[in-house]
Design an enzyme around this catalytic site. Sequence first.
Site, PDB file in Angstrom:
ATOM      1  N   ASP A 133       1.377  12.884   2.373  1.00 14.97           N
ATOM      2  CA  ASP A 133       2.758  12.465   2.107  1.00 14.97           C
ATOM      3  C   ASP A 133       3.404  13.363   1.055  1.00 14.97           C
ATOM      4  O   ASP A 133       4.546  13.792   1.182  1.00 14.97           O
ATOM      5  CB  ASP A 133       2.792  11.015   1.612  1.00 14.97           C
ATOM      6  CG  ASP A 133       2.139  10.069   2.597  1.00 14.97           C
ATOM      7  OD1 ASP A 133       1.844  10.511   3.723  1.00 14.97           O
ATOM      8  OD2 ASP A 133       1.918   8.895   2.245  1.00 14.97           O
TER       9      ASP A 133
ATOM     10  N   LEU B 225       6.896   5.244   5.814  1.00 11.79           N
ATOM     11  CA  LEU B 225       7.710   6.467   5.846  1.00 11.79           C
ATOM     12  C   LEU B 225       7.684   7.175   4.494  1.00 11.79           C
ATOM     13  O   LEU B 225       8.511   8.026   4.209  1.00 11.79           O
ATOM     14  CB  LEU B 225       9.148   6.134   6.268  1.00 11.79           C
ATOM     15  CG  LEU B 225       9.253   5.452   7.637  1.00 11.79           C
ATOM     16  CD1 LEU B 225      10.694   5.107   7.958  1.00 11.79           C
ATOM     17  CD2 LEU B 225       8.675   6.331   8.736  1.00 11.79           C
TER      18      LEU B 225
HETATM   19  C1  GLA Z   1      -0.781   6.783   3.717  1.00  9.79           C
HETATM   20  C2  GLA Z   1      -1.397   7.735   2.696  1.00  9.79           C
HETATM   21  C3  GLA Z   1      -1.669   9.105   3.305  1.00  9.79           C
HETATM   22  C4  GLA Z   1      -2.437   9.006   4.620  1.00  9.79           C
HETATM   23  C5  GLA Z   1      -1.791   7.961   5.536  1.00  9.79           C
HETATM   24  C6  GLA Z   1      -2.611   7.708   6.780  1.00  9.79           C
HETATM   25  O1  GLA Z   1       0.505   7.231   4.067  1.00  9.79           O
HETATM   26  O2  GLA Z   1      -0.554   7.869   1.581  1.00  9.79           O
HETATM   27  O3  GLA Z   1      -2.361   9.903   2.383  1.00  9.79           O
HETATM   28  O4  GLA Z   1      -3.782   8.731   4.402  1.00  9.79           O
HETATM   29  O5  GLA Z   1      -1.587   6.724   4.891  1.00  9.79           O
HETATM   30  O6  GLA Z   1      -2.686   8.839   7.567  1.00  9.79           O
END
Ligand code: GLA
Length: 363
Positions: free
Chosen positions: A169, A122
């Site tokens: 993120d 998350l």
């Molecule tokens: C993690 C990484 C993101 C993305 C997700 C998978 O959260 O921080 O940049 O690659 O995994 O979608």
Amino acid sequence: MIGSDTVEAFREHFGTEPDLLIRSPGRVNLIGEHTDYNDGFVLPLAIERALWIALRSRPDDTVRMWSGMGDQRAEFSLSALTHSGGWSDYVQGVANELQRTGKELRGWEGAILSDIPTGAGLSSSAALELAAARAFSEVSPFVWDPVEMAVIGQRAENNWVGMKCGIMDQLICAAGHQDQALLIDCRALTWTPAAVPSAAIVVVLDTSTRRELVGSAYNERVTACEEAAAVFGVAALRDLDWDTLDEGRYRLEPVAFRRARHVVLENERTLAMANALNRRDLTEAGELMQASHDSMRDDFEISSAALDAMVEAAMASPGCYGARMTGGGFGGSCVALIAADRVDAFVSETLARYQAAIATKQL
Ligand code: GLA
């Protein structure tokens, strides 16, 4: 609630009033997994769980922090950044990247509280990075720009922490809005909002499983995608369509082909999902989530027995349009799209089914 607790914690640990309170949300990704570092599309949503910093500027170049996660203190000087091996690295990494762009930083002291579970997929790390960027922008002579700060947060994680994450993120944390998912183009760093129809609720289901060494498995996937793109002579897998990949499948080892297939089709699913949400077609949105989960389980191989059990439990429960694992994988959470009027029944039945499944399978 947690905001006022953070202010209270600041008073207790720094003996004075804070100047400022920062809130930095966690996120859940509806679809578009491991597509961001392939220059592709993602569809995340900022959630109500967040990390907070109550802070006060300092007249020198010291950053002094207290974190409620484990009641820990950390301190560093902006002129002598070091790798601490702990959570302070996310803040020091951000300071380092800001300084590398020529920004002059000032110090601050802050109390940090968060109700985003760590390791749950998350995005608790991006929330800390963006909160730190915000703190520096508030006490230093430079202006906050969401895209620039998201890139700073990503670089901090890539270069200081050693995780080759994409931009998803950090960007949703910096630019997310209440009640809206963002369809982000991770190459252009632009986005369009996609509202979740009011007939549906997004439910996050934390398996409470956490996986060690996620970073190395994650970085392996990044490398596999880069290699597949190089074989096809494209800058990133975003530039490959399904027909070209399918016709040229003999050019890749079977595992590399499956990794690339996930990314190419996941990009298509993500665009289709944003479209389905805008048309309020929850049935199609749910089917796309299901296809995404199957692809992560079978082609990208980042699911786990606990995540699969949670998705199965969710799918068998009332009101569920679709469910899938969310985030980096190997543990953490699932996300489900649920009929708004069935949420209570959905949650209690999913919980009961998941608990029965993990007891039987001894997960
Ligand atoms: C993690 C990484 C993101 C993305 C997700 C998978 O959260 O921080 O940049 O690659 O995994 O979608």
